[in-house]
Design an enzyme around this catalytic site. Structure first.
Site, PDB file in Angstrom:
ATOM      1  N   HIS A  12       0.793  -1.239   0.008  1.00 22.10           N
ATOM      2  CA  HIS A  12      -0.080   0.071   0.166  1.00 22.10           C
ATOM      3  C   HIS A  12       0.791   1.135   0.122  1.00 22.10           C
ATOM      4  CE1 HIS A  12      -3.525  -2.491   2.183  1.00 22.10           C
ATOM      5  NE2 HIS A  12      -3.159  -2.874   0.968  1.00 22.10           N
ATOM      6  N   HIS A  54      -9.205  -2.117  -5.080  1.00 19.81           N
ATOM      7  CA  HIS A  54      -8.135  -2.419  -4.208  1.00 19.81           C
ATOM      8  C   HIS A  54      -6.870  -3.536  -4.694  1.00 19.81           C
ATOM      9  CE1 HIS A  54      -5.833  -2.595  -0.370  1.00 19.81           C
ATOM     10  NE2 HIS A  54      -5.882  -3.889  -0.644  1.00 19.81           N
ATOM     11  N   ASP A  82      -2.945  -2.573  -4.992  1.00 19.07           N
ATOM     12  CA  ASP A  82      -2.078  -3.651  -4.539  1.00 19.07           C
ATOM     13  C   ASP A  82      -0.923  -3.724  -5.833  1.00 19.07           C
ATOM     14  OD1 ASP A  82      -2.710  -4.137  -2.191  1.00 19.07           O
ATOM     15  OD2 ASP A  82      -3.876  -6.063  -2.560  1.00 19.07           O
ATOM     16  N   HIS A 104      -0.425 -10.769  -5.143  1.00 21.85           N
ATOM     17  CA  HIS A 104       0.843 -10.653  -4.999  1.00 21.85           C
ATOM     18  C   HIS A 104       2.081 -11.783  -5.668  1.00 21.85           C
ATOM     19  CE1 HIS A 104      -0.531  -7.410  -2.384  1.00 21.85           C
ATOM     20  NE2 HIS A 104      -1.190  -8.372  -1.603  1.00 21.85           N
TER      21      HIS A 104
END
Length: 291
Positions: free
Chosen positions: A86, A243, A247, A270
């Site tokens: 973030h 969101h 990320d 991720h």
């Protein structure tokens, strides 16, 4: 499609130091974090002040060591900094090239679950242009990574653009895609406020595995079976996919330079974001640097 066009050709840092306090999303520990201006070509560096030696961890793709529910970087001595995505996203969105980030724990504070607190604090002290050209990473070939039913790819493009799709087995999330044009500072209004999210049914299992120990309705959107548990609901009707874009912007900034390329993510996270960078940098013909 989200397009991020750097406003300046010069490298940038912050004008003054910033100190903030918060809790680690997964560790539940209190953290003090301080951002300090850094010289041109410094890059983004994290420094653990609770460790007296070998305490610098460079924010770069090759230092990513864990990707379970967050992005963790480590140095060669095993010192870790987790949940960096973030803050890295905010730095990318504001075009901050050089920064030293000091913290007294192993996890960046989660703040409200978005990158907006970091953006607001940086804008409150101001951004300083530096007398050195920014180096841009220009994508020359299509690079793609797939895993089960998830995929990411990056395609040559004259600016940094992001497209994302998600699909969760929840009637409140379900399928969402985001195709926004993000220019002239719209990162702040269209992406920065989108919060991390989780499902009520998973909380007990996460905490039994030492995760989400600092999670609460103050720093995450919690999705119940039939309703959003946060009193004020969602900030965007499609906050979940926004969101995921937030990320990805943070993860991709670990390339070490702003990217000129079109990124597409489908039900990814991720792990695949980092695998994409590893594959990109595995072949010099995939990219070139421009100033």
């Amino acid at each position: 499609m989200i397009s991020i066009n750097p406003k300046t050709n010069n490298q940038q840092t912050i004008k003054e130091s910033i100190t903030l306090n918060g809790v680690g999303l997964h560790s539940g520990k209190h953290v003090e974090l301080k951002m300090e201006p850094a010289e041109a070509d410094n890059g983004i560096k994290f420094i653990r002040v609770d460790s007296k030696k070998n305490n610098i961890v460079e924010a770069i793709w090759s230092n990513v060591s864990e990707t379970l529910l967050s992005t963790t970087i480590s140095n060669s001595y095993g010192l870790k900094i987790s949940t960096i995505e973030h803050l890295m996203s905010a730095l990318s969105g504001l075009h901050i090239d050089n920064l030293n980030i000091y913290l007294n724990a192993a996890e960046v504070p989660i703040m409200d679950g978005s990158s907006r607190p970091f953006v607001d604090m940086i804008e409150s002290v101001g951004i300083e242009k530096q007398n050195k050209n920014r180096k841009l990473l220009n994508i020359k070939k299509i690079v793609e990574v797939n895993s089960n039913n998830s995929s990411v790819k990056i395609i040559p493009n004259n600016q940094f653009s992001i497209d994302f799709e998600i699909d969760f087995p929840s009637q409140l999330v379900s399928k969402q895609s985001c195709q926004l044009q993000l220019i002239n500072g719209n990162y702040k209004t269209d992406i920065a406020a989108a919060r991390t999210f989780g499902f009520e049914k998973d909380v007990k299992n996460l905490r039994s595995n030492g995760l989400a120990l600092g999670g609460s309705l103050e720093n995450a959107v919690v999705v119940g079976e039939n309703k959003i548990l946060n009193k004020d609901g969602l900030r965007f009707t499609d906050e979940f996919v926004r969101h995921k874009i937030l990320d990805s912007i943070g993860d991709l900034y670990l390339a070490g330079s702003p990217i000129l390329g079109y990124f597409y993510g489908n039900k990814s996270g991720h792990y695949l974001n980092n695998q994409l960078l590893r594959k990109l940098f595995s072949d010099d013909s995939n990219y070139e640097y421009l100033t």
